[in-house]
Motif scaffolding. Structure first.
Motif, short mmCIF file in Angstrom:
data_model
loop_
_atom_site.label_atom_id
_atom_site.label_comp_id
_atom_site.label_asym_id
_atom_site.label_seq_id
_atom_site.Cartn_x
_atom_site.Cartn_y
_atom_site.Cartn_z
N PRO A 174 0.80 -1.23 0.00
CA PRO A 174 0.00 0.00 0.00
C PRO A 174 0.84 1.28 0.00
O PRO A 174 1.79 1.44 0.78
CB PRO A 174 -0.82 -0.14 1.29
CG PRO A 174 -1.01 -1.61 1.43
CD PRO A 174 0.28 -2.21 0.96
N GLY A 175 0.47 2.19 -0.92
CA GLY A 175 1.15 3.46 -1.05
C GLY A 175 2.25 3.49 -2.09
O GLY A 175 2.70 4.56 -2.50
N ASP A 176 2.71 2.31 -2.52
CA ASP A 176 3.78 2.26 -3.52
C ASP A 176 3.28 2.73 -4.88
O ASP A 176 2.13 2.51 -5.26
CB ASP A 176 4.33 0.83 -3.65
CG ASP A 176 5.27 0.46 -2.52
OD1 ASP A 176 5.74 1.38 -1.82
OD2 ASP A 176 5.54 -0.74 -2.33
N ARG A 177 4.20 3.33 -5.63
CA ARG A 177 3.92 3.80 -6.99
C ARG A 177 4.76 2.95 -7.94
O ARG A 177 5.98 2.87 -7.79
CB ARG A 177 4.25 5.28 -7.13
CG ARG A 177 3.57 6.16 -6.07
CD ARG A 177 4.03 7.60 -6.15
NE ARG A 177 3.54 8.23 -7.36
CZ ARG A 177 2.37 8.89 -7.45
NH1 ARG A 177 1.60 9.00 -6.38
NH2 ARG A 177 2.00 9.44 -8.59
N ILE A 178 4.10 2.33 -8.91
CA ILE A 178 4.76 1.34 -9.76
C ILE A 178 4.48 1.63 -11.23
O ILE A 178 3.35 1.97 -11.60
CB ILE A 178 4.25 -0.08 -9.42
CG1 ILE A 178 4.56 -0.43 -7.96
CG2 ILE A 178 4.84 -1.12 -10.36
CD1 ILE A 178 3.81 -1.63 -7.47
N HIS A 179 5.51 1.47 -12.04
CA HIS A 179 5.30 1.39 -13.49
C HIS A 179 6.42 0.57 -14.10
O HIS A 179 7.48 0.39 -13.49
CB HIS A 179 5.21 2.78 -14.14
CG HIS A 179 6.52 3.48 -14.28
ND1 HIS A 179 7.02 4.35 -13.33
CD2 HIS A 179 7.46 3.43 -15.29
CE1 HIS A 179 8.19 4.82 -13.73
NE2 HIS A 179 8.50 4.28 -14.91
N PHE A 183 3.56 -1.09 -18.74
CA PHE A 183 2.41 -0.97 -17.86
C PHE A 183 2.64 0.13 -16.81
O PHE A 183 3.74 0.23 -16.26
CB PHE A 183 2.19 -2.32 -17.17
CG PHE A 183 1.05 -2.37 -16.22
CD1 PHE A 183 -0.22 -2.65 -16.65
CD2 PHE A 183 1.26 -2.14 -14.86
CE1 PHE A 183 -1.28 -2.70 -15.76
CE2 PHE A 183 0.21 -2.19 -13.97
CZ PHE A 183 -1.05 -2.47 -14.42
N PRO A 184 1.65 0.99 -16.48
CA PRO A 184 0.31 1.07 -17.05
C PRO A 184 0.16 2.21 -18.07
O PRO A 184 -0.94 2.73 -18.23
CB PRO A 184 -0.54 1.36 -15.80
CG PRO A 184 0.33 2.28 -14.99
CD PRO A 184 1.76 1.83 -15.27
N LEU A 234 -11.75 -1.82 -16.39
CA LEU A 234 -12.54 -0.66 -15.98
C LEU A 234 -11.94 0.03 -14.75
O LEU A 234 -11.98 1.26 -14.64
CB LEU A 234 -13.98 -1.10 -15.67
CG LEU A 234 -14.83 -1.55 -16.86
CD1 LEU A 234 -16.17 -2.09 -16.38
CD2 LEU A 234 -15.06 -0.39 -17.84
N ASP A 235 -11.37 -0.74 -13.83
CA ASP A 235 -10.89 -0.19 -12.56
C ASP A 235 -9.49 0.39 -12.65
O ASP A 235 -9.13 1.30 -11.89
CB ASP A 235 -10.93 -1.29 -11.49
CG ASP A 235 -10.69 -0.75 -10.08
OD1 ASP A 235 -11.17 0.36 -9.79
OD2 ASP A 235 -10.02 -1.44 -9.29
N LEU A 236 -8.68 -0.10 -13.56
CA LEU A 236 -7.28 0.30 -13.67
C LEU A 236 -7.08 1.82 -13.71
O LEU A 236 -6.24 2.35 -12.97
CB LEU A 236 -6.64 -0.37 -14.88
CG LEU A 236 -5.22 0.07 -15.25
CD1 LEU A 236 -4.25 -0.16 -14.09
CD2 LEU A 236 -4.74 -0.67 -16.50
N ASN A 274 -0.11 10.15 -12.60
CA ASN A 274 1.14 10.60 -13.23
C ASN A 274 1.94 9.44 -13.82
O ASN A 274 3.16 9.36 -13.70
CB ASN A 274 2.00 11.37 -12.22
CG ASN A 274 1.31 12.60 -11.69
OD1 ASN A 274 0.61 13.31 -12.43
ND2 ASN A 274 1.48 12.86 -10.40
N GLY A 275 1.22 8.52 -14.42
CA GLY A 275 1.87 7.39 -15.09
C GLY A 275 2.23 6.22 -14.20
O GLY A 275 2.75 5.21 -14.68
N ASP A 276 1.96 6.34 -12.90
CA ASP A 276 2.26 5.25 -11.95
C ASP A 276 0.98 4.58 -11.47
O ASP A 276 -0.06 5.25 -11.29
CB ASP A 276 3.00 5.78 -10.72
CG ASP A 276 4.44 6.10 -11.00
OD1 ASP A 276 5.07 5.33 -11.75
OD2 ASP A 276 4.94 7.11 -10.48
N LEU A 277 1.06 3.29 -11.24
CA LEU A 277 -0.01 2.57 -10.57
C LEU A 277 0.21 2.72 -9.07
O LEU A 277 1.28 2.38 -8.56
CB LEU A 277 0.02 1.09 -10.96
CG LEU A 277 -1.06 0.21 -10.33
CD1 LEU A 277 -2.40 0.45 -11.00
CD2 LEU A 277 -0.67 -1.27 -10.43
#
Length: 271
Positions: free
Chosen positions: A114-119, A157-158, A178-180, A186-189
């Motif tokens: 939780p809280g991490d930003r991933i791409h 991704f993403p 739909l949820d993604l 800013n380009g991060d999940l």
């Protein structure tokens, strides 16, 4: 004389008393079975790896022992048990977060908490803006296999949205498509509270969080500790579900147990 004669009589009496009756023997066996069943249900459990999504960490045909206690909610009745939360990089076993297959177990690696930003960029994971060194992870490569070639949705991704008319063909669930967008900033999940983002180590051949979304914390049942047995298994064996196919493969195991067991993987620690 009387003292010497009485000693063997006492010994014989004690030996008779120590002999178990059939009912006591049955009770002992039932106790052992009950303890074993408890341990294998609530503490440890064995699983077989059916697909190559975690190669090279886990191979098809690996049989692993899974610790079901470390990630469980802490309890007062077992204060001696070591509990901890999910950490980045943990290999986890969980129920697939998909209503179409609610009882399907998967094994993947926790990439984000939780809280991490991933791409991903060209198959490389960026976690909170930092490129990750993952020697165990497969990257896109031009080796003649179209499955390994660069795929924009999967490997960037993403940044690339799911193609609306190909989501089913690619293995993307409609609910995740739909949820993604709701979790992209800013380009991060961004991993929401109570969730984990997980992917397979064999990134070009893994249907993972990129295709069906986050893993709810309550879906995670444990972590694999080590491989206790590994047998060379065809990649399509998991698709052979008929009784005849299963019996045939069991016979194959009996015949080739010694020459097709991967002995070098016995007690291989999973990291």
């Amino acid at each position: 004389m009387s003292t010497m004669a009485s000693e063997p009589e006492e010994t014989t009496a004690k030996q008779v008393d120590q002999t178990e009756t059939p009912l006591e023997s049955l009770a002992s066996i039932c106790t052992v079975l009950a303890i074993g069943l408890f341990v294998m249900t609530f503490i440890f459990q064995n699983y077989e790896i059916p697909s190559g999504s975690m190669e090279k960490t886990l191979l098809i045909g690996d049989h692993v022992l899974v610790d079901r206690t470390s990630f469980a909610p802490p309890t007062k009745w077992a204060p001696f048990v070591h509990y901890r939360d999910i950490q980045r990089g943990d290999v986890i076993v969980f129920y697939k977060p998909n209503p179409e297959s609610p009882d399907l177990f998967l094994v993947k690696r926790a990439i984000g908490i939780p809280g991490d930003r991933i791409h991903l960029h060209n198959g490389i994971v960026y976690l909170n803006g930092v490129a990750q060194d993952e020697p165990q992870a497969g990257k896109p490569v031009e080796d003649g296999n179209p499955q390994h070639a660069f795929d924009a949705y999967r490997d960037d991704f993403p940044a690339v949205p799911p193609p609306p008319y190909e989501i089913h063909a690619l293995g993307i669930t409609a609910s995740w498509a739909l949820d993604l967008p709701n979790h992209v900033q800013n380009g991060d999940l961004v991993v929401p509270p109570g969730m984990v983002f997980a992917m397979g180590d064999n990134r070009t051949e893994s249907l993972d969080g990129r295709y069906w979304g986050f893993v709810p914390r309550q879906n995670i049942v444990g972590r694999p500790l080590f491989v206790y047995w590994s047998f060379e298994t065809p990649a399509d064996q998991m698709d052979k579900t008929s009784l005849g196919d299963r019996i045939g493969f069991m016979g194959h195991i009996l015949v080739h147990f010694f020459d097709e067991t991967r002995w070098r993987r016995t007690f291989h620690i999973i990291r």
